[in-house]
Design an enzyme around this catalytic site. Structure first.
Site, PDB file in Angstrom:
ATOM      1  N   THR A  36      -5.748   7.572  -4.940  1.00 14.81           N
ATOM      2  CA  THR A  36      -6.452   6.602  -4.105  1.00 14.81           C
ATOM      3  C   THR A  36      -7.918   6.456  -4.530  1.00 14.81           C
ATOM      4  O   THR A  36      -8.493   7.372  -5.138  1.00 14.81           O
ATOM      5  CB  THR A  36      -6.389   7.073  -2.629  1.00 14.81           C
ATOM      6  OG1 THR A  36      -7.345   6.361  -1.862  1.00 14.81           O
ATOM      7  CG2 THR A  36      -6.710   8.550  -2.491  1.00 14.81           C
ATOM      8  N   ASP A  37      -8.502   5.327  -4.149  1.00 13.54           N
ATOM      9  CA  ASP A  37      -9.946   5.148  -4.389  1.00 13.54           C
ATOM     10  C   ASP A  37     -10.786   6.059  -3.499  1.00 13.54           C
ATOM     11  O   ASP A  37     -11.970   6.277  -3.759  1.00 13.54           O
ATOM     12  CB  ASP A  37     -10.353   3.675  -4.176  1.00 13.54           C
ATOM     13  CG  ASP A  37     -10.038   3.125  -2.784  1.00 13.54           C
ATOM     14  OD1 ASP A  37      -9.416   3.848  -1.964  1.00 13.54           O
ATOM     15  OD2 ASP A  37     -10.419   1.961  -2.516  1.00 13.54           O
ATOM     16  N   GLU A  38     -10.149   6.595  -2.437  1.00 11.97           N
ATOM     17  CA  GLU A  38     -10.941   7.361  -1.466  1.00 11.97           C
ATOM     18  C   GLU A  38     -11.463   8.679  -2.040  1.00 11.97           C
ATOM     19  O   GLU A  38     -12.353   9.299  -1.462  1.00 11.97           O
ATOM     20  CB  GLU A  38     -10.131   7.591  -0.185  1.00 11.97           C
ATOM     21  CG  GLU A  38      -9.696   6.255   0.399  1.00 11.97           C
ATOM     22  CD  GLU A  38      -9.177   6.303   1.835  1.00 11.97           C
ATOM     23  OE1 GLU A  38      -9.565   7.205   2.578  1.00 11.97           O
ATOM     24  OE2 GLU A  38      -8.382   5.410   2.191  1.00 11.97           O
ATOM     25  N   TYR A  89      -7.973  13.724   4.273  1.00 16.74           N
ATOM     26  CA  TYR A  89      -7.001  12.984   3.438  1.00 16.74           C
ATOM     27  C   TYR A  89      -7.540  12.843   2.017  1.00 16.74           C
ATOM     28  O   TYR A  89      -6.885  13.193   1.036  1.00 16.74           O
ATOM     29  CB  TYR A  89      -6.719  11.594   4.038  1.00 16.74           C
ATOM     30  CG  TYR A  89      -6.060  10.644   3.054  1.00 16.74           C
ATOM     31  CD1 TYR A  89      -4.774  10.892   2.575  1.00 16.74           C
ATOM     32  CD2 TYR A  89      -6.734   9.506   2.579  1.00 16.74           C
ATOM     33  CE1 TYR A  89      -4.163  10.033   1.652  1.00 16.74           C
ATOM     34  CE2 TYR A  89      -6.127   8.650   1.660  1.00 16.74           C
ATOM     35  CZ  TYR A  89      -4.847   8.918   1.202  1.00 16.74           C
ATOM     36  OH  TYR A  89      -4.261   8.079   0.278  1.00 16.74           O
ATOM     37  N   LYS A 141      -6.201  14.473  -1.577  1.00 15.76           N
ATOM     38  CA  LYS A 141      -5.780  13.663  -2.730  1.00 15.76           C
ATOM     39  C   LYS A 141      -6.622  14.027  -3.961  1.00 15.76           C
ATOM     40  O   LYS A 141      -6.112  14.117  -5.078  1.00 15.76           O
ATOM     41  CB  LYS A 141      -5.907  12.165  -2.423  1.00 15.76           C
ATOM     42  CG  LYS A 141      -4.929  11.639  -1.388  1.00 15.76           C
ATOM     43  CD  LYS A 141      -3.460  11.730  -1.792  1.00 15.76           C
ATOM     44  CE  LYS A 141      -3.083  10.784  -2.905  1.00 15.76           C
ATOM     45  NZ  LYS A 141      -1.613  10.812  -3.151  1.00 15.76           N
TER      46      LYS A 141
HETATM   47  P1  NAD Z   1       3.418   6.281   3.459  1.00 11.40           P
HETATM   48  O1  NAD Z   1       2.786   7.198   4.458  1.00 11.40           O
HETATM   49  O2  NAD Z   1       3.893   4.945   3.875  1.00 11.40           O
HETATM   50  O3  NAD Z   1       4.674   6.995   2.793  1.00 11.40           O
HETATM   51  C1  NAD Z   1       4.662   8.342   2.407  1.00 11.40           C
HETATM   52  C2  NAD Z   1       6.095   8.744   2.094  1.00 11.40           C
HETATM   53  O4  NAD Z   1       6.076  10.120   1.684  1.00 11.40           O
HETATM   54  C3  NAD Z   1       7.030   8.641   3.297  1.00 11.40           C
HETATM   55  O5  NAD Z   1       8.259   8.082   2.922  1.00 11.40           O
HETATM   56  C4  NAD Z   1       7.218  10.101   3.715  1.00 11.40           C
HETATM   57  O6  NAD Z   1       8.471  10.335   4.348  1.00 11.40           O
HETATM   58  C5  NAD Z   1       7.088  10.817   2.390  1.00 11.40           C
HETATM   59  N1  NAD Z   1       6.663  12.216   2.562  1.00 11.40           N
HETATM   60  C6  NAD Z   1       5.647  12.669   3.323  1.00 11.40           C
HETATM   61  N2  NAD Z   1       5.584  14.008   3.244  1.00 11.40           N
HETATM   62  C7  NAD Z   1       6.570  14.391   2.385  1.00 11.40           C
HETATM   63  C8  NAD Z   1       7.004  15.646   1.881  1.00 11.40           C
HETATM   64  N3  NAD Z   1       6.426  16.784   2.256  1.00 11.40           N
HETATM   65  N4  NAD Z   1       8.035  15.666   1.002  1.00 11.40           N
HETATM   66  C9  NAD Z   1       8.642  14.511   0.619  1.00 11.40           C
HETATM   67  N5  NAD Z   1       8.287  13.303   1.088  1.00 11.40           N
HETATM   68  C10 NAD Z   1       7.263  13.254   1.955  1.00 11.40           C
HETATM   69  O7  NAD Z   1       2.373   6.197   2.274  1.00 11.40           O
HETATM   70  P2  NAD Z   1       2.034   4.979   1.314  1.00 11.40           P
HETATM   71  O8  NAD Z   1       1.011   4.143   1.964  1.00 11.40           O
HETATM   72  O9  NAD Z   1       3.284   4.405   0.817  1.00 11.40           O
HETATM   73  O10 NAD Z   1       1.297   5.779   0.139  1.00 11.40           O
HETATM   74  C11 NAD Z   1       2.033   6.293  -0.965  1.00 11.40           C
HETATM   75  C12 NAD Z   1       1.081   6.975  -1.930  1.00 11.40           C
HETATM   76  O11 NAD Z   1       0.086   6.038  -2.344  1.00 11.40           O
HETATM   77  C13 NAD Z   1       0.334   8.147  -1.336  1.00 11.40           C
HETATM   78  O12 NAD Z   1       0.230   9.146  -2.319  1.00 11.40           O
HETATM   79  C14 NAD Z   1      -1.035   7.578  -1.002  1.00 11.40           C
HETATM   80  O13 NAD Z   1      -2.025   8.583  -1.059  1.00 11.40           O
HETATM   81  C15 NAD Z   1      -1.209   6.570  -2.112  1.00 11.40           C
HETATM   82  N6  NAD Z   1      -2.068   5.426  -1.812  1.00 11.40           N
HETATM   83  C16 NAD Z   1      -1.851   4.679  -0.694  1.00 11.40           C
HETATM   84  C17 NAD Z   1      -2.656   3.568  -0.451  1.00 11.40           C
HETATM   85  C18 NAD Z   1      -2.434   2.689   0.748  1.00 11.40           C
HETATM   86  O14 NAD Z   1      -3.235   1.783   0.994  1.00 11.40           O
HETATM   87  N7  NAD Z   1      -1.390   2.865   1.521  1.00 11.40           N
HETATM   88  C19 NAD Z   1      -3.682   3.249  -1.345  1.00 11.40           C
HETATM   89  C20 NAD Z   1      -3.873   4.038  -2.489  1.00 11.40           C
HETATM   90  C21 NAD Z   1      -3.047   5.119  -2.710  1.00 11.40           C
HETATM   91  P1  TYD Z   2      -6.759   2.129   7.352  1.00 15.95           P
HETATM   92  O1  TYD Z   2      -5.754   1.041   7.266  1.00 15.95           O
HETATM   93  O2  TYD Z   2      -6.480   3.289   8.254  1.00 15.95           O
HETATM   94  O3  TYD Z   2      -7.033   2.609   5.866  1.00 15.95           O
HETATM   95  P2  TYD Z   2      -8.222   3.587   5.283  1.00 15.95           P
HETATM   96  O4  TYD Z   2      -8.830   4.330   6.388  1.00 15.95           O
HETATM   97  O5  TYD Z   2      -7.449   4.469   4.353  1.00 15.95           O
HETATM   98  O6  TYD Z   2      -9.161   2.682   4.568  1.00 15.95           O
HETATM   99  O7  TYD Z   2      -8.137   1.498   7.801  1.00 15.95           O
HETATM  100  C1  TYD Z   2      -8.708   0.420   7.095  1.00 15.95           C
HETATM  101  C2  TYD Z   2     -10.032   0.090   7.730  1.00 15.95           C
HETATM  102  O8  TYD Z   2      -9.794  -0.411   9.064  1.00 15.95           O
HETATM  103  C3  TYD Z   2     -10.925   1.295   7.909  1.00 15.95           C
HETATM  104  O9  TYD Z   2     -12.276   0.888   7.712  1.00 15.95           O
HETATM  105  C4  TYD Z   2     -10.715   1.705   9.354  1.00 15.95           C
HETATM  106  C5  TYD Z   2     -10.453   0.387  10.044  1.00 15.95           C
HETATM  107  N1  TYD Z   2      -9.572   0.450  11.235  1.00 15.95           N
HETATM  108  C6  TYD Z   2      -9.983  -0.113  12.441  1.00 15.95           C
HETATM  109  O10 TYD Z   2     -11.092  -0.697  12.559  1.00 15.95           O
HETATM  110  N2  TYD Z   2      -9.142  -0.056  13.522  1.00 15.95           N
HETATM  111  C7  TYD Z   2      -7.938   0.569  13.453  1.00 15.95           C
HETATM  112  O11 TYD Z   2      -7.213   0.624  14.496  1.00 15.95           O
HETATM  113  C8  TYD Z   2      -7.513   1.127  12.209  1.00 15.95           C
HETATM  114  C9  TYD Z   2      -6.187   1.815  12.068  1.00 15.95           C
HETATM  115  C10 TYD Z   2      -8.369   1.045  11.113  1.00 15.95           C
END
Ligand code: NAD
Ligand code: TYD
Length: 361
Positions: A136-138, A162, A166
């Site tokens: 992630t970018d975070e 989080y 990561k």
């Molecule tokens: P998500 O929370 O939707 O899905 C996570 C999946 O991992 C789920 O299916 C869950 O059941 C599975 N999981 C959790 N714990 C587990 C374990 N112990 N063993 C096996 N499976 C397990 O997440 P997402 O948004 O699809 O993100 C996927 C990946 O991408 C993550 O690594 C996250 O850090 C990264 N990522 C997400 C975003 C975003 O905006 N969502 C952005 C950048 C990177």
């Molecule tokens: P989120 O989707 O939780 O992603 P991340 O924290 O990983 O960036 O949140 C995106 C942005 O939206 C973040 O600045 C927090 C804000 N946010 C709200 O303002 N209200 C909400 O209820 C949620 C879930 C997020």
């Protein structure tokens, strides 16, 4: 593209989109999907796969090293794409332990399994193998308004549990490349949105709450900035890295400069005013409510994507307005999917934990 792929976390948001994407691009690939099916993962996310016969789901923990070793042997796995993680910042503030366990220990277990089966047993040549880690970018921390976007060389400075978990997993992956020669690539992507995103993250939460006439909770002043990317574009970037990425390299992925949260939410409201025109909740913007900020809330993320653009020819293809429209329509067409989630007691518990007593700001 290699033939036998282990995808972890493939029942979650991005993982399930990626499986669909791979099956469209490379239907010959055999996919083993290891997922614990936590609250965030569901078989419902995998219902419409184009080639279900090329996909098997193994319900297991990514920390289960012996089981993973067995899968690497049994399915002759040559490619690992590691999505599995606890992924929500707010949950990491309420309970960081699961993030350390899954994101750090889980990644470690997967790396150990790959080291043992791939490097020690030497079942396949190194040039056939790939461990791709999704990050992630975070990990880079937060930007001030005038700061340049994150580059691959920007020092890590995670701020939430989080992001720290990561960052830690990224370091482990790099250490396994450096110390043991594991053939790895890493991608650091910005905030995704699109179909099948669990309604705890900003965009699906706002769509769900607006549809049901609930408040739209904006943290703090709503001026935080994320670098939103439509999920299919993320999948295309990962696919490009798997095909042509250089071993040992990291690639930043992002959607470009984007507006602050409050503008994202007002745009969603405007789209819903048109798409859900007969509702009593129109105009949906009347539901917006400013609430107490997230502790330690990162102000701004922005990704410099020059490297992946220059080296692999990838660029985002869906602009934000178009992506939000597609996303809203997807949720409107999948109300049953949403209803199944909100019926779960664990979902309501989470809403209570995160929002009840938060207070308006
Ligand atoms: P998500 O929370 O939707 O899905 C996570 C999946 O991992 C789920 O299916 C869950 O059941 C599975 N999981 C959790 N714990 C587990 C374990 N112990 N063993 C096996 N499976 C397990 O997440 P997402 O948004 O699809 O993100 C996927 C990946 O991408 C993550 O690594 C996250 O850090 C990264 N990522 C997400 C975003 C975003 O905006 N969502 C952005 C950048 C990177
Ligand atoms: P989120 O989707 O939780 O992603 P991340 O924290 O990983 O960036 O949140 C995106 C942005 O939206 C973040 O600045 C927090 C804000 N946010 C709200 O303002 N209200 C909400 O209820 C949620 C879930 C997020």
């Amino acid at each position: 593209m290699n033939q036998n792929m282990l995808i972890t976390g493939g029942a979650g948001f991005i993982g399930s989109n990626f499986i669909r994407y791979i099956q469209e691009q490379a239907p010959e690939v055999n996919i083993v999907n290891l997922d614990l099916l936590t609250y965030a993962g569901s078989q419902e996310n995998l219902r419409d796969l184009p080639h279900p016969e090329k996909h098997i789901l193994v319900e297991a923990d990514v920390s289960d090293q012996p089981l993973i070793e067995g899968l690497l042997h049994e399915h002759n796995i040559d490619t690992i794409v590691h999505f599995a993680a606890e992924s929500h910042v707010d949950r990491s503030l309420k309970g960081p332990g699961a993030f350390v366990q899954t994101n750090i220990v889980g990644t470690f277990s997967l790396l150990e399994a790959a080291r043992k089966v791939w490097l020690q047993e030497k079942r396949l040549g190194k040039d056939q193998l790939r461990f791709h880690h999704i990050s992630t970018d975070e990990v880079y921390g937060s930007l001030d308004p005038g700061d340049p976007a994150f580059e691959e060389t920007t020092p890590y400075a995670p701020t939430s549990p989080y992001a720290a978990s990561k960052a830690s997993s990224d370091h482990l992956v790099r250490a396994y490349a450096h110390s043991f020669g594991l053939p790895i690539t890493i991608s650091n992507c910005s905030n995704n949105y699109g179909p099948y995103q669990f309604p705890e993250k900003l965009i699906p939460l706002m769509i769900l709450n607006a549809l049901t006439g609930k408040p739209l909770p904006i943290y703090g002043d709503g001026m935080q900035i994320r670098d939103w990317l439509y999920v299919e574009d993320h999948c295309a970037a990962i696919y490009a890295i798997l095909n042509n990425g250089k071993i040992g390299e990291s690639y930043n992925i992002g959607g470009g400069n984007q507006p602050p949260n409050i503008e994202i939410v007002t745009t969603i409201c405007e789209i819903l005013d048109v798409e859900d025109a007969l509702t009593q909740f129109r105009p949906h913007s009347q539901l917006i409510e400013y609430v107490t900020d997230r502790p330690g809330h990162d102000r701004r993320y922005a990704m410099n994507i020059d490297k992946i653009n220059r080296d692999l020819g990838w660029a985002p293809s869906v602009n934000l307005k178009e992506g939000l429209e597609k996303t809203v329509r997807w949720y409107l067409d999948h109300i049953d999917w949403l209803n199944a989630i909100i019926k779960e007691k664990s979902y309501q518990n989470w809403v209570d934990i995160n929002y009840q007593g938060r207070g308006t700001s």
